[in-house]
Design a protein around this motif. Structure first.
Motif, PDB file in Angstrom:
ATOM      1  N   PRO A 117      -3.447  -8.873  -7.596  1.00 31.14           N
ATOM      2  CA  PRO A 117      -2.691  -9.575  -6.559  1.00 31.14           C
ATOM      3  C   PRO A 117      -2.314  -8.657  -5.402  1.00 31.14           C
ATOM      4  N   LEU A 118      -2.286  -9.219  -4.206  1.00 29.13           N
ATOM      5  CA  LEU A 118      -1.866  -8.479  -3.011  1.00 29.13           C
ATOM      6  C   LEU A 118      -0.703  -9.239  -2.373  1.00 29.13           C
ATOM      7  N   CYS A 119       0.278  -8.481  -1.815  1.00 30.97           N
ATOM      8  CA  CYS A 119       1.397  -9.141  -1.138  1.00 30.97           C
ATOM      9  C   CYS A 119       0.889  -9.852   0.106  1.00 30.97           C
ATOM     10  N   ARG A 120      -0.139  -9.310   0.730  1.00 32.80           N
ATOM     11  CA  ARG A 120      -0.847  -9.961   1.836  1.00 32.80           C
ATOM     12  C   ARG A 120      -2.221  -9.299   1.933  1.00 32.80           C
ATOM     13  N   ASP A 121      -3.188 -10.019   2.541  1.00 27.58           N
ATOM     14  CA  ASP A 121      -4.568  -9.526   2.528  1.00 27.58           C
ATOM     15  C   ASP A 121      -4.708  -8.148   3.149  1.00 27.58           C
ATOM     16  N   ASP A 122      -3.883  -7.864   4.182  1.00 24.34           N
ATOM     17  CA  ASP A 122      -4.048  -6.582   4.863  1.00 24.34           C
ATOM     18  C   ASP A 122      -2.964  -5.582   4.456  1.00 24.34           C
ATOM     19  N   CYS A 123      -2.448  -5.734   3.247  1.00 24.30           N
ATOM     20  CA  CYS A 123      -1.433  -4.779   2.783  1.00 24.30           C
ATOM     21  C   CYS A 123      -1.995  -3.369   2.907  1.00 24.30           C
ATOM     22  N   ARG A 124      -1.194  -2.455   3.494  1.00 21.45           N
ATOM     23  CA  ARG A 124      -1.682  -1.100   3.733  1.00 21.45           C
ATOM     24  C   ARG A 124      -1.369  -0.156   2.576  1.00 21.45           C
ATOM     25  N   GLY A 125      -0.601  -0.633   1.625  1.00 20.84           N
ATOM     26  CA  GLY A 125      -0.370   0.161   0.420  1.00 20.84           C
ATOM     27  C   GLY A 125       0.595   1.319   0.626  1.00 20.84           C
ATOM     28  N   LEU A 126       0.570   2.240  -0.318  1.00 19.91           N
ATOM     29  CA  LEU A 126       1.468   3.397  -0.282  1.00 19.91           C
ATOM     30  C   LEU A 126       0.684   4.636   0.127  1.00 19.91           C
ATOM     31  N   CYS A 127       1.358   5.549   0.787  1.00 22.82           N
ATOM     32  CA  CYS A 127       0.727   6.809   1.162  1.00 22.82           C
ATOM     33  C   CYS A 127       0.346   7.566  -0.110  1.00 22.82           C
ATOM     34  N   THR A 128      -0.896   8.034  -0.157  1.00 23.55           N
ATOM     35  CA  THR A 128      -1.351   8.727  -1.366  1.00 23.55           C
ATOM     36  C   THR A 128      -0.739  10.131  -1.461  1.00 23.55           C
ATOM     37  N   ILE A 129      -0.142  10.594  -0.373  1.00 27.73           N
ATOM     38  CA  ILE A 129       0.426  11.942  -0.381  1.00 27.73           C
ATOM     39  C   ILE A 129       1.939  11.927  -0.620  1.00 27.73           C
ATOM     40  N   CYS A 130       2.684  11.085   0.156  1.00 25.61           N
ATOM     41  CA  CYS A 130       4.143  11.117   0.017  1.00 25.61           C
ATOM     42  C   CYS A 130       4.705   9.841  -0.596  1.00 25.61           C
ATOM     43  N   GLY A 131       3.873   8.809  -0.779  1.00 19.52           N
ATOM     44  CA  GLY A 131       4.346   7.587  -1.434  1.00 19.52           C
ATOM     45  C   GLY A 131       5.064   6.621  -0.513  1.00 19.52           C
ATOM     46  N   ALA A 132       5.098   6.892   0.793  1.00 17.14           N
ATOM     47  CA  ALA A 132       5.777   5.987   1.720  1.00 17.14           C
ATOM     48  C   ALA A 132       5.044   4.638   1.766  1.00 17.14           C
ATOM     49  N   ASP A 133       5.830   3.561   1.971  1.00 16.72           N
ATOM     50  CA  ASP A 133       5.233   2.236   2.111  1.00 16.72           C
ATOM     51  C   ASP A 133       4.663   2.121   3.522  1.00 16.72           C
ATOM     52  N   LEU A 134       3.336   2.092   3.622  1.00 11.54           N
ATOM     53  CA  LEU A 134       2.681   2.134   4.936  1.00 11.54           C
ATOM     54  C   LEU A 134       2.815   0.823   5.696  1.00 11.54           C
ATOM     55  N   ASN A 135       3.295  -0.232   5.015  1.00 10.78           N
ATOM     56  CA  ASN A 135       3.575  -1.474   5.732  1.00 10.78           C
ATOM     57  C   ASN A 135       4.827  -1.307   6.590  1.00 10.78           C
ATOM     58  N   GLU A 136       5.680  -0.358   6.202  1.00  8.18           N
ATOM     59  CA  GLU A 136       6.967  -0.203   6.887  1.00  8.18           C
ATOM     60  C   GLU A 136       7.024   1.032   7.770  1.00  8.18           C
ATOM     61  N   THR A 137       6.363   2.102   7.338  1.00 10.19           N
ATOM     62  CA  THR A 137       6.447   3.323   8.133  1.00 10.19           C
ATOM     63  C   THR A 137       5.069   3.955   8.271  1.00 10.19           C
ATOM     64  N   ASP A 138       4.942   4.822   9.256  1.00  7.12           N
ATOM     65  CA  ASP A 138       3.749   5.635   9.393  1.00  7.12           C
ATOM     66  C   ASP A 138       4.198   7.081   9.186  1.00  7.12           C
ATOM     67  N   CYS A 139       3.905   7.597   7.999  1.00  7.42           N
ATOM     68  CA  CYS A 139       4.396   8.937   7.669  1.00  7.42           C
ATOM     69  C   CYS A 139       3.531  10.013   8.321  1.00  7.42           C
ATOM     70  N   GLY A 140       2.368   9.604   8.882  1.00  7.78           N
ATOM     71  CA  GLY A 140       1.543  10.571   9.588  1.00  7.78           C
ATOM     72  C   GLY A 140       0.493  11.253   8.727  1.00  7.78           C
ATOM     73  N   HIS A 141       0.496  10.970   7.430  1.00  8.84           N
ATOM     74  CA  HIS A 141      -0.507  11.591   6.561  1.00  8.84           C
ATOM     75  C   HIS A 141      -1.874  10.922   6.720  1.00  8.84           C
ATOM     76  N   ASP A 142      -2.909  11.677   6.488  1.00 13.66           N
ATOM     77  CA  ASP A 142      -4.278  11.161   6.579  1.00 13.66           C
ATOM     78  C   ASP A 142      -4.566  10.284   5.355  1.00 13.66           C
ATOM     79  N   GLN A 143      -4.861   8.996   5.595  1.00 18.55           N
ATOM     80  CA  GLN A 143      -5.066   8.083   4.466  1.00 18.55           C
ATOM     81  C   GLN A 143      -6.539   7.859   4.128  1.00 18.55           C
ATOM     82  N   ARG A 144      -7.448   8.580   4.824  1.00 20.94           N
ATOM     83  CA  ARG A 144      -8.868   8.309   4.559  1.00 20.94           C
ATOM     84  C   ARG A 144      -9.220   8.637   3.109  1.00 20.94           C
ATOM     85  N   PRO A 145      -9.692   7.653   2.384  1.00 16.97           N
ATOM     86  CA  PRO A 145     -10.018   7.933   0.982  1.00 16.97           C
ATOM     87  C   PRO A 145     -11.250   8.814   0.885  1.00 16.97           C
TER      88      PRO A 145
END
Ligand SMILES: [Zn+2]
Ligand SMILES: [Zn+2]
Length: 177
Positions: free
Chosen positions: A129-157
């Motif tokens: 399940p997804l909260c919405r289709d374009d949910c941006r998920g959590l930052c893999t480095i600091c765990g920030a919710d990317l729907n709410e903030t941009d922590c500036g970390h590189d998210q490229r998998p």
């Protein structure tokens, strides 16, 4: 709640005596333990069972709807997600020995809707399940919710195919004299 089991037991003596007769069943029942992965029927909620039973020469067919509320954490950001499983059912019950291996078993004059309800609801629970289709998920480095903030970390998998190729290239280099 022991009541749920009784609610889902339907006396079909009359149906068995008179082929082609029908009986409507409308119940709301609470069933424990309906889950797939992290998705589950909302604890304490009731499942709507709205079906009609019809006796055939080779058993009793159950048609109608089963509706259940489910909840799960979003696969990407873990926010709670909820939804409704609304399932159309058409299933056969047969007394043993069953001629249709997909049929549910009918024991005596009590038709037990519980296994049917469990099966159809579990099949309808979302696997991812997804909260919405374009949910941006959590930052893999600091765990920030990317729907709410941009922590500036590189998210490229890191693409696992490239990782495999890189590993191969390294091995080839090592093996080359
Ligand atoms: Zn999400
Ligand atoms: Zn971050």
């Amino acid at each position: 709640m022991a009541d749920a089991e009784r609610l889902l037991l339907v006396n079909v003596a009359e149906l068995l005596r008179r082929p082609a007769s029908r009986k409507e069943v409308h119940v709301r029942a609470h069933l424990e333990g309906l889950r797939v992965g992290d998705a589950e029927v909302v604890p304490g909620s009731e499942i709507d069972v709205d079906v009609e039973l019809e006796s055939l020469t080779d058993g009793i067919v159950v048609t109608g709807r089963v509706v259940a509320e489910w909840e799960a954490p979003c696969r990407r950001c873990l926010a709670p997600v909820g939804g409704r499983a609304d399932v159309a059912v058409r299933e056969l019950y047969q007394p043993p020995p069953r001629t249709d291996e997909d049929a549910f078993e009918l024991h005596g004059e009590q038709l037990d809707l519980e296994p049917l309800v469990r099966e159809v609801v579990v099949l309808e629970l979302p696997l991812a399940p997804l909260c919405r289709d374009d949910c941006r998920g959590l930052c893999t480095i600091c765990g920030a919710d990317l729907n709410e903030t941009d922590c500036g970390h590189d998210q490229r998998p890191v693409d696992p195919r490239w990782a495999a190729l890189e590993g191969l290239a390294e091995r080839l280099e090592d093996e080359t004299p």
